[in-house]
Scaffold this active site. Sequence first.
Site, short mmCIF file in Angstrom:
data_model
loop_
_atom_site.label_atom_id
_atom_site.label_comp_id
_atom_site.label_asym_id
_atom_site.label_seq_id
_atom_site.Cartn_x
_atom_site.Cartn_y
_atom_site.Cartn_z
N SER A 142 0.83 -1.22 0.00
CA SER A 142 0.00 0.00 0.00
C SER A 142 0.86 1.26 0.00
CB SER A 142 -0.88 0.02 1.25
OG SER A 142 -1.63 1.22 1.31
N TYR A 155 -1.69 -0.45 10.23
CA TYR A 155 -1.94 -0.99 8.88
C TYR A 155 -0.67 -0.81 8.03
CZ TYR A 155 -3.97 -1.20 4.15
OH TYR A 155 -4.23 -1.51 2.84
P1 NDP Z 1 -11.58 -5.79 -0.38
O1 NDP Z 1 -12.06 -5.67 1.02
O2 NDP Z 1 -12.55 -5.60 -1.49
O3 NDP Z 1 -10.84 -7.18 -0.59
C1 NDP Z 1 -10.11 -7.80 0.42
C2 NDP Z 1 -10.06 -9.27 0.14
O4 NDP Z 1 -9.30 -9.92 1.17
C3 NDP Z 1 -11.43 -9.91 0.11
O5 NDP Z 1 -11.49 -10.79 -0.97
C4 NDP Z 1 -11.48 -10.67 1.42
O6 NDP Z 1 -12.27 -11.83 1.23
C5 NDP Z 1 -10.02 -11.05 1.59
N1 NDP Z 1 -9.68 -11.43 2.95
C6 NDP Z 1 -9.77 -10.69 4.10
N2 NDP Z 1 -9.41 -11.43 5.15
C7 NDP Z 1 -9.09 -12.65 4.67
C8 NDP Z 1 -8.64 -13.87 5.26
N3 NDP Z 1 -8.46 -13.99 6.59
N4 NDP Z 1 -8.41 -14.93 4.46
C9 NDP Z 1 -8.60 -14.83 3.12
N5 NDP Z 1 -9.01 -13.73 2.51
C10 NDP Z 1 -9.24 -12.65 3.28
O7 NDP Z 1 -10.39 -4.74 -0.50
P2 NDP Z 1 -9.23 -4.53 -1.59
O8 NDP Z 1 -9.53 -5.21 -2.84
O9 NDP Z 1 -8.99 -3.09 -1.61
O10 NDP Z 1 -8.01 -5.21 -0.86
C11 NDP Z 1 -7.06 -6.02 -1.51
C12 NDP Z 1 -5.68 -5.68 -1.01
O11 NDP Z 1 -5.32 -4.37 -1.46
C13 NDP Z 1 -5.55 -5.66 0.51
O12 NDP Z 1 -4.34 -6.29 0.88
C14 NDP Z 1 -5.50 -4.17 0.84
O13 NDP Z 1 -4.82 -3.92 2.02
C15 NDP Z 1 -4.77 -3.64 -0.38
N6 NDP Z 1 -4.92 -2.21 -0.65
C16 NDP Z 1 -6.15 -1.65 -0.90
C17 NDP Z 1 -6.27 -0.29 -1.11
C18 NDP Z 1 -7.59 0.37 -1.35
O14 NDP Z 1 -7.67 1.62 -1.34
N7 NDP Z 1 -8.67 -0.35 -1.58
C19 NDP Z 1 -5.08 0.58 -1.12
C20 NDP Z 1 -3.85 -0.11 -0.89
C21 NDP Z 1 -3.78 -1.45 -0.66
P3 NDP Z 1 -13.14 -12.59 2.33
O15 NDP Z 1 -13.74 -11.54 3.23
O16 NDP Z 1 -14.15 -13.30 1.50
O17 NDP Z 1 -12.19 -13.51 3.02
#
Ligand code: NDP
Length: 246
Positions: A142, A155
């Site tokens: 990030s 975070y």
């Molecule tokens: P979302 O919340 O849409 O996606 C997050 C994903 O992580 C979901 O598919 C969720 O699925 C999964 N997840 C969470 N906990 C678990 C777990 N214990 N086991 C398996 N899967 C898990 O957010 P983003 O798409 O934005 O996030 C994707 C990545 O991008 C993350 O690492 C986030 O930190 C990073 N990011 C996002 C930014 C943003 O502005 N959106 C900016 C910078 C980085 P489920 O709940 O079904 O398990």
Amino acid sequence: MTGIAGKVVAITGASSGIGEATARLLAERGAAVVLGARRGARLDDLGGEIRAAGGRVVTCTTDVTLRADVEALVARAVDEFGRLDVLVSNAGIGKIGPVAALDTDGWSEMIDVNLRGVLHGIAAALPVFQQQGAGHFITTVSTAGLKIVPGQAVYAATKNAVRTLMEGLRQESTNGVVRTTSISPGFVRTELDAAIDDPALRDQIRRNMDDFGLPPEAVARAIAFAMEQPHDVEIGDITIRPTVQG
Ligand code: NDP
């Protein structure tokens, strides 16, 4: 193997946001995708859509905090498609808030998902990559770890731990087998705000995402770019943020 078509790619956090967009894009471009996340029904819906569009896909309900689940995800790729070329460790949560709120449970959750989850991916996939003689770790970190802002310290710390881990792994992998890539997105319109407890902070982040966040497809294209390079070309870091983000 160069390019995307024919590669086998496991993606954690594939049930929404960046992971979902990446799964769609890579499948469209001919990769076989193995989708992991906790919400199995969402994965199955996505898998159905990808399959209906002619893509190769399997789904595997996965909690990345559990080493056995991540081992099973990687094993599923190998069983189904014969190998694993890329692991996109994308699952993450953003339980953001000021350090002084002392949300120790939230801190633990972020460490378990954002850092330990990536370590579990390495533990599962590295032996496969070594045995194949090639493999690529791509992680979603990030810009929160590049420009430190109040409210996101823990975070950002988990994301920078992963950045450090990727760099260390890179330096230990100069025999040409393993490639590592850290993708640092800025604001992206996804469901990431859902885990924020403080309603005012959650609203603020949601507003930023809706006002100027990138579509998740933009990050998926960055992931595809890193992946499609020839194996002797490693894209180590990509920062991708909205042009208007400070
Ligand atoms: P979302 O919340 O849409 O996606 C997050 C994903 O992580 C979901 O598919 C969720 O699925 C999964 N997840 C969470 N906990 C678990 C777990 N214990 N086991 C398996 N899967 C898990 O957010 P983003 O798409 O934005 O996030 C994707 C990545 O991008 C993350 O690492 C986030 O930190 C990073 N990011 C996002 C930014 C943003 O502005 N959106 C900016 C910078 C980085 P489920 O709940 O079904 O398990």
